[in-house]
Design an enzyme around this catalytic site. Sequence first.
Site, PDB file in Angstrom:
ATOM      1  N   PRO A   1      -1.170  15.447  -3.304  1.00  0.00           N
ATOM      2  CA  PRO A   1      -0.305  16.255  -4.098  1.00  0.00           C
ATOM      3  C   PRO A   1      -0.668  16.431  -5.174  1.00  0.00           C
ATOM      4  CG  PRO A   1       0.768  14.661  -3.391  1.00  0.00           C
ATOM      5  CD  PRO A   1      -1.071  14.009  -2.487  1.00  0.00           C
TER       6      PRO A   1
ATOM      7  N   SER B   1      -3.944  16.605  -6.963  1.00  0.00           N
ATOM      8  CA  SER B   1      -5.342  16.876  -7.055  1.00  0.00           C
ATOM      9  C   SER B   1      -5.667  17.819  -8.220  1.00  0.00           C
ATOM     10  CB  SER B   1      -5.736  18.186  -6.046  1.00  0.00           C
ATOM     11  OG  SER B   1      -5.894  17.275  -4.794  1.00  0.00           O
TER      12      SER B   1
ATOM     13  N   GLU C   1      -1.726  10.244  -6.209  1.00  0.00           N
ATOM     14  CA  GLU C   1      -0.519   9.208  -7.192  1.00  0.00           C
ATOM     15  C   GLU C   1      -0.041  10.091  -8.302  1.00  0.00           C
ATOM     16  OE1 GLU C   1       0.559   4.796  -8.620  1.00  0.00           O
ATOM     17  OE2 GLU C   1      -1.693   5.261  -7.663  1.00  0.00           O
TER      18      GLU C   1
ATOM     19  N   LYS D   1       1.706   1.760  -4.027  1.00  0.00           N
ATOM     20  CA  LYS D   1       1.061   0.501  -3.490  1.00  0.00           C
ATOM     21  C   LYS D   1       1.236   0.200  -2.094  1.00  0.00           C
ATOM     22  CE  LYS D   1      -1.439  -1.927  -6.125  1.00  0.00           C
ATOM     23  NZ  LYS D   1      -3.031  -1.213  -5.908  1.00  0.00           N
TER      24      LYS D   1
END
Length: 581
Positions: free
Chosen positions: A167, A169, A185, A201
Amino acid sequence: MTNDQHHMVKIEFTEEHEQTMRFTNPVAIVSTTEGTEVLTCLQEIENWTNNGYYAAGYITYEAGAYLGKELPINDLVRDESDPLIWFGIYDKPKLYQQAETTNEPYHVTGWEQESSRAVYTQAIAKVKDHIALGNTYQVNYTMRLRSPFLGSAYSYYEVLKTKQRAPYSAYVHDGKRQILSLSPELFFKKEGTKLTTKPMKGTIRRGVTKDEDEQLKQQLHTSEKDQAENVMIVDLLRNDLGEFAEIGSVSVDELFTVEPYPTVWQMTSTITAQTDDQTTAAKVLRSLFPCGSITGAPKKETMKIISQLESSTRGIYCGSIGYFSPTGDACFNVAIRTATVNDDHITYGIGGGVTWDSTTAGEYEEALLKAKIVTDHRSNVELLESIGVRNGRTKHMDLHLRRLHDSAMKLGIAFDENNIRYQVTKEIEKLPSESLYKLRVVLGSKITVTSQRIEPMERPQPVQMATYPVESTNPFLTIKTTARGLYEQHKNEHPNVFDVLLFNERDEVTEFTIGNLVIERDGNWLTPPVESGLLPGVFREQLLREGIITEKILTKEDVQCADRVWLINSVREWVHVQFIN
């Protein structure tokens, strides 16, 4: 700062935007290789955005040492020609929703780790020692994978992006290197006075069956070890946000959310905060960078441990890619699952958070699991040979095999001469002996051989000059592969002729799309050299060995003034051609 028209930043943060943002033709570049100038660059970026411009680009992990917080980073082994921070300044992005496709060839020849399993084991042991002494609770230890790389990094990015469905990129070409970020992330998003950060994490592999997949998801969701890792980073980011957020506004909106990706499940948490009107996006970046999820906790002491243990710089890996808007908003990823292509090599970083409960085997397997998105996909090309067969006999077979062997060694493809000869013989046995046939031999993970009848031609064939040049430095011009897109594009520009003659950026003619060029002039037979950017054809090689033709750089004018022009290949051999308007 320099003006430049040849850089591109592509932001595909699908979690935040429905449309892709493509930034091209920068009005300026703000960048530095000097640590003392990093803060100056951020101020300059802020000045541009205050004046109505966008800034899109990246900041490397090592730049964190120069943001005024005295963070310990091992910057001694950094290539001093590599930017610490790089942003293009743009009027506005182009927005579009359609998926892009590109068939430009690329090939990764095989990944190697920079450090051995023994070195990795020793590093994890040292991390445990620091945890036992109370110096840290969690250390994000990373290492690099490297591989030779050929072809289009952008094409490789598009394929990886589609496979990974990440999501956050992004693709960056800064003029020297290309960055391929398949990040899952979010680092931070600033919308008005609202801040959102989403640390990641906790990782576990995907299951083979639906039931196993669901079991693994639940195992991650309830794992005390992974929850502990996640909470440590959530607390770290809450503290980082608390340094400048409005008192009482920092909130953990979601805790321990498990998200699906093609090869792994990932655990994330979502934290929000409010700032005052005077807190700029650049200040947010300075305060939060680097993201705690790629350092460990506590941040400063843990970064000191990282600088002692890791033998190479992280670069853009564990840094951040994103944009600042003229409205004061911003959005940045954490540059994990991120590769850098520089010249003919690609580097990809892997790692994970090490806690007291971590095992060396478990951490090592998790790191390699995160690498599967690149190690499982090496190429979009296979090797190709076109071999002539007449009267049941192959033409130039030994030369074809030698070229196929050399190309296979270059691309790291297994080569079995006996099997190739066997498959060719099997196909020839099916063919009538009196006609000319072309064998199409394709070599990749396996070998396939097919045949096609070739009809005779008597008169000269019409040809035309290509409309635009090829790049002589394209490595795939000199290797015969199934990636025929470039040649088909040129041929499709001239649908009414037999073939098209290509030329390079220096206006040197190179080859036809289906054969090499030979011109006859004053009794001499001349062909362009490989350095002009062409495939060293098998029949061309034989004619050079026999001294029938000679290599010479040729221009369009040389071709126009030639007594005769020939297209040669190993199937038809000599084809007389004539240029038409």
